[in-house]
Design an enzyme around this catalytic site. Structure first.
Site, PDB file in Angstrom:
ATOM      1  CG  ASP A   1      -2.031   0.994   1.153  1.00 50.65           C
ATOM      2  OD1 ASP A   1      -2.285   1.511   0.051  1.00 50.65           O
ATOM      3  OD2 ASP A   1      -2.660   1.278   2.192  1.00 50.65           O
TER       4      ASP A   1
ATOM      5  CG  ASN B   1      -7.333  -2.220  -5.636  1.00 49.44           C
ATOM      6  OD1 ASN B   1      -6.381  -2.959  -5.408  1.00 49.44           O
ATOM      7  ND2 ASN B   1      -7.706  -1.265  -4.803  1.00 49.44           N
TER       8      ASN B   1
HETATM    9  C1  FPP Z   1      -1.765   0.162  -3.402  1.00 48.39           C
HETATM   10  O1  FPP Z   1      -1.376   1.498  -3.466  1.00 48.39           O
HETATM   11  C2  FPP Z   1      -1.236  -0.604  -4.521  1.00 48.39           C
HETATM   12  C3  FPP Z   1      -1.970  -1.171  -5.514  1.00 48.39           C
HETATM   13  C4  FPP Z   1      -3.443  -1.112  -5.589  1.00 48.39           C
HETATM   14  C5  FPP Z   1      -1.340  -1.889  -6.623  1.00 48.39           C
HETATM   15  C6  FPP Z   1      -0.154  -2.721  -6.288  1.00 48.39           C
HETATM   16  C7  FPP Z   1       0.687  -2.867  -7.476  1.00 48.39           C
HETATM   17  C8  FPP Z   1       2.024  -2.899  -7.476  1.00 48.39           C
HETATM   18  C9  FPP Z   1       2.823  -2.881  -6.270  1.00 48.39           C
HETATM   19  C10 FPP Z   1       2.818  -2.954  -8.739  1.00 48.39           C
HETATM   20  C11 FPP Z   1       2.581  -4.095  -9.641  1.00 48.39           C
HETATM   21  C12 FPP Z   1       2.499  -5.401  -8.984  1.00 48.39           C
HETATM   22  C13 FPP Z   1       3.013  -6.518  -9.494  1.00 48.39           C
HETATM   23  C14 FPP Z   1       2.807  -7.799  -8.799  1.00 48.39           C
HETATM   24  C15 FPP Z   1       3.830  -6.506 -10.699  1.00 48.39           C
HETATM   25  P1  FPP Z   1      -2.482   2.657  -3.573  1.00 48.39           P
HETATM   26  O2  FPP Z   1      -2.603   3.016  -5.010  1.00 48.39           O
HETATM   27  O3  FPP Z   1      -3.735   2.204  -2.924  1.00 48.39           O
HETATM   28  O4  FPP Z   1      -1.766   3.785  -2.752  1.00 48.39           O
HETATM   29  P2  FPP Z   1      -2.449   4.975  -1.910  1.00 48.39           P
HETATM   30  O5  FPP Z   1      -3.216   4.310  -0.791  1.00 48.39           O
HETATM   31  O6  FPP Z   1      -1.274   5.758  -1.421  1.00 48.39           O
HETATM   32  O7  FPP Z   1      -3.326   5.724  -2.864  1.00 48.39           O
END
Ligand code: FPP
Length: 272
Positions: free
Chosen positions: A34, A82
């Site tokens: 996250d 998501n």
């Molecule tokens: C949460 O951060 C992250 C995600 C919803 C996506 C996770 C994806 C990756 C780490 C990269 C790709 C993964 C792989 C396995 C190649 P957020 O967007 O919710 O962050 P925020 O809470 O700060 O808005």
């Protein structure tokens, strides 16, 4: 006794690694990645730049976990929520990023003897993504080391719903619903994670104190470690710090601690 550091480990990682008890490593670690969006916002960049930077964190974490001999690592990459609640442009970007990761990483996964699997409602993902996923897991299926599970379009509640459907279908094939046996083992055996031990440790980055519909059944007794580090800044060294913290905990599974006392020993003794 000092133990040797696995080849290729950086200084910061090896410092923490040398403090770990290798006989008590968690057998399964689950991570809620996250903070990608916040990482990008702090740099005045678009949210997707945070996701792109998050791939380096995935790479480092996976390699370190495999090198130190963690048998299973599960990463929450993409929840059902998501998929449904984020703008299409961001979802499309994440899908492309995942496909690129799967293509680029097969060699490293094989080099580290890592097997790749998925949990989540895969059939709802775009067909091109499903094909890429199947190819990567097929290409690593002969490996015998760490099992890396990516949670994609995953929701723990949907997983439990699917488990009950699967239990009911199995019963109707075997003499009807009157023959349906429901106990904890039967439910575990019908979850997406069947065959995997429950996680001992769940790590969440970016300081949020929530499970966000992740492995709700399987995390019943897991130790929770929350770090303020935002996911794109997370590396193998931070994973080892989480394991170090885990090794300080006294796991009770609802019973008494190793010293034969409950959680409030000092309070109880002070009152006496
Ligand atoms: C949460 O951060 C992250 C995600 C919803 C996506 C996770 C994806 C990756 C780490 C990269 C790709 C993964 C792989 C396995 C190649 P957020 O967007 O919710 O962050 P925020 O809470 O700060 O808005």
């Amino acid at each position: 006794m000092r133990h040797t550091v696995p080849a290729g480990m950086e200084r910061k990682e090896s410092d923490v690694y040398l403090r770990l008890d290798r006989a008590r490593l968690p057998q399964h670690i689950a991570i809620i990645m996250d903070g990608n969006g916040r990482w990008a916002r702090r740099r005045h960049m678009p949210r997707v730049a945070g996701h792109r930077a998050g791939v380096a964190a995935v790479r480092s974490t996976v390699e370190t976990a495999a090198r130190i001999g963690i048998p299973a690592l599960t990463l929450y990459a993409f929840s059902e929520e998501n998929w449904k609640k984020r703008p299409k442009t961001e979802v499309d970007f994440l899908m492309r990023l995942l496909c690129r990761y799967l293509k680029a990483e097969i060699r490293t996964l094989n080099g580290n003897n890592i097997r790749l699997k998925y949990i989540g409602r895969q059939h709802e993902l775009p067909e091109s993504v499903q094909r890429e996923m199947a190819e990567a897991s097929e290409a690593t299926s002969g490996n015998t080391g760490m099992l890396l599970t990516l949670a994609l379009n995953y929701s723990a509640r949907s997983e439990i719903v699917d488990a009950f459907r699967s239990l009911a279908e199995a019963a109707s094939r075997n003499g009807g619903l009157g023959h349906m046996e429901v106990d904890e083992q039967a439910i575990s055996d019908h979850l997406y994670t069947r065959g995997l031990p429950d996680p001992d440790l769940v790590i969440r980055t970016s300081g949020e104190m929530r499970l966000s519909n992740f492995l709700l059944w399987q995390l019943a007794y897991a130790e929770i470690y929350v770090t303020q580090t935002l996911w794109p800044d997370f590396r193998g060294a931070q994973l080892l710090e989480g394991i170090e913290e885990y090794q300080k905990r006294d796991r009770r599974y609802g019973g008494l601690g190793q010293d034969g006392h409950g959680p409030h020993r000092e309070h109880a003794e002070a009152k006496r």
